[in-house]
Motif scaffolding. Structure first.
Motif, PDB file in Angstrom:
ATOM      1  N   LYS A 274       5.960   7.589  -1.856  1.00 30.76           N
ATOM      2  CA  LYS A 274       5.676   6.409  -2.674  1.00 30.76           C
ATOM      3  C   LYS A 274       6.173   5.109  -2.055  1.00 30.76           C
ATOM      4  O   LYS A 274       6.101   4.069  -2.675  1.00 30.76           O
ATOM      5  CB  LYS A 274       6.279   6.589  -4.080  1.00 30.76           C
ATOM      6  N   GLU A 275       6.699   5.173  -0.837  1.00 34.80           N
ATOM      7  CA  GLU A 275       7.177   3.966  -0.182  1.00 34.80           C
ATOM      8  C   GLU A 275       6.008   3.255   0.487  1.00 34.80           C
ATOM      9  O   GLU A 275       5.217   3.868   1.196  1.00 34.80           O
ATOM     10  CB  GLU A 275       8.246   4.323   0.857  1.00 34.80           C
TER      11      GLU A 275
ATOM     12  N   ASP B 286       0.841  -1.192   0.000  1.00 36.09           N
ATOM     13  CA  ASP B 286       0.000   0.000   0.000  1.00 36.09           C
ATOM     14  C   ASP B 286       0.876   1.243   0.000  1.00 36.09           C
ATOM     15  O   ASP B 286       1.658   1.458   0.919  1.00 36.09           O
ATOM     16  CB  ASP B 286      -0.900  -0.012   1.235  1.00 36.09           C
ATOM     17  N   THR B 287       0.729   2.062  -1.051  1.00 35.47           N
ATOM     18  CA  THR B 287       1.510   3.300  -1.155  1.00 35.47           C
ATOM     19  C   THR B 287       0.595   4.516  -1.106  1.00 35.47           C
ATOM     20  O   THR B 287       0.846   5.524  -1.748  1.00 35.47           O
ATOM     21  CB  THR B 287       2.333   3.334  -2.462  1.00 35.47           C
TER      22      THR B 287
ATOM     23  N   GLY C 114       4.636  -1.701   4.021  1.00 37.51           N
ATOM     24  CA  GLY C 114       5.482  -2.856   4.309  1.00 37.51           C
ATOM     25  C   GLY C 114       6.959  -2.560   4.166  1.00 37.51           C
ATOM     26  O   GLY C 114       7.786  -3.052   4.931  1.00 37.51           O
ATOM     27  N   HIS C 115       7.304  -1.747   3.173  1.00 35.61           N
ATOM     28  CA  HIS C 115       8.704  -1.386   2.956  1.00 35.61           C
ATOM     29  C   HIS C 115       9.222  -0.577   4.149  1.00 35.61           C
ATOM     30  O   HIS C 115      10.323  -0.813   4.649  1.00 35.61           O
ATOM     31  CB  HIS C 115       8.838  -0.596   1.648  1.00 35.61           C
ATOM     32  N   LYS C 116       8.407   0.367   4.616  1.00 35.75           N
ATOM     33  CA  LYS C 116       8.775   1.147   5.810  1.00 35.75           C
ATOM     34  C   LYS C 116       8.910   0.223   7.022  1.00 35.75           C
ATOM     35  O   LYS C 116       9.812   0.383   7.841  1.00 35.75           O
ATOM     36  CB  LYS C 116       7.710   2.209   6.100  1.00 35.75           C
ATOM     37  N   SER C 117       7.986  -0.743   7.113  1.00 36.46           N
ATOM     38  CA  SER C 117       8.026  -1.684   8.221  1.00 36.46           C
ATOM     39  C   SER C 117       9.323  -2.484   8.207  1.00 36.46           C
ATOM     40  O   SER C 117       9.936  -2.706   9.253  1.00 36.46           O
ATOM     41  CB  SER C 117       6.829  -2.639   8.154  1.00 36.46           C
TER      42      SER C 117
END
Length: 110
Positions: A44-45, A38-39, A48-51
Motif C-alpha cells: 500500500k506504499e 499511486d498505490t 512517491g513514498h518509496k522514492s
C-alpha cells in the motif's frame, strides 16, 4: 539516461531535491505524505513514498559511492519533478500536487 552524464544527473538532482534528508524523513511520516500517490503495487506504499526513502538513502552517500542504479533513480526524480512543476495548480498550499512533489524531495513552497 544514456544521453545524460552522471555529472549532469547529479547537478540536476541537487537542484530539484530541495529538502534535506531529515526534513524529507519527517515529511514521509505524515498522514499527508501517505495520502497521495499511486498505490497500485502489491503493498500500500505509493511510488512517491518509496522514492522519498530512496532519495534519503542517496543523499546519505558520498558522490563517489553512488551506483548506476542510484543515478537511474536520480534521473527519474528529476523527470518527475520537472513534469509536475509544469502542472502547477492555482492553490499550491495543502494540495495533493504539493504533497506528491514533497514525497519526491521537492518542496514547491521553497
Amino acid at each position: 539516461m544514456a544521453d545524460k552524464s552522471h555529472e549532469k544527473i547529479y547537478d540536476e538532482f541537487k537542484e530539484v531535491v530541495n529538502m534535506a534528508p531529515q526534513e524529507l524523513e519527517d515529511w514521509l511520516e505524515t498522514q499527508e505524505s501517505k495520502s497521495v500517490g499511486d498505490t497500485s503495487g502489491s503493498d500500500k506504499e505509493s511510488t512517491g513514498h518509496k522514492s522519498g526513502k530512496k532519495i534519503i538513502e542517496i543523499k546519505g552517500k558520498n558522490k563517489a559511492d553512488l551506483t548506476d542504479e542510484d543515478y537511474k533513480h536520480m534521473n527519474k526524480v528529476v523527470g518527475y519533478v520537472h513534469r509536475h512543476l509544469a502542472q502547477r495548480p492555482k492553490e499550491v498550499e495543502g494540495s495533493d500536487w504539493a504533497y506528491s512533489l514533497k514525497n519526491w524531495g521537492h518542496d514547491p513552497t521553497k
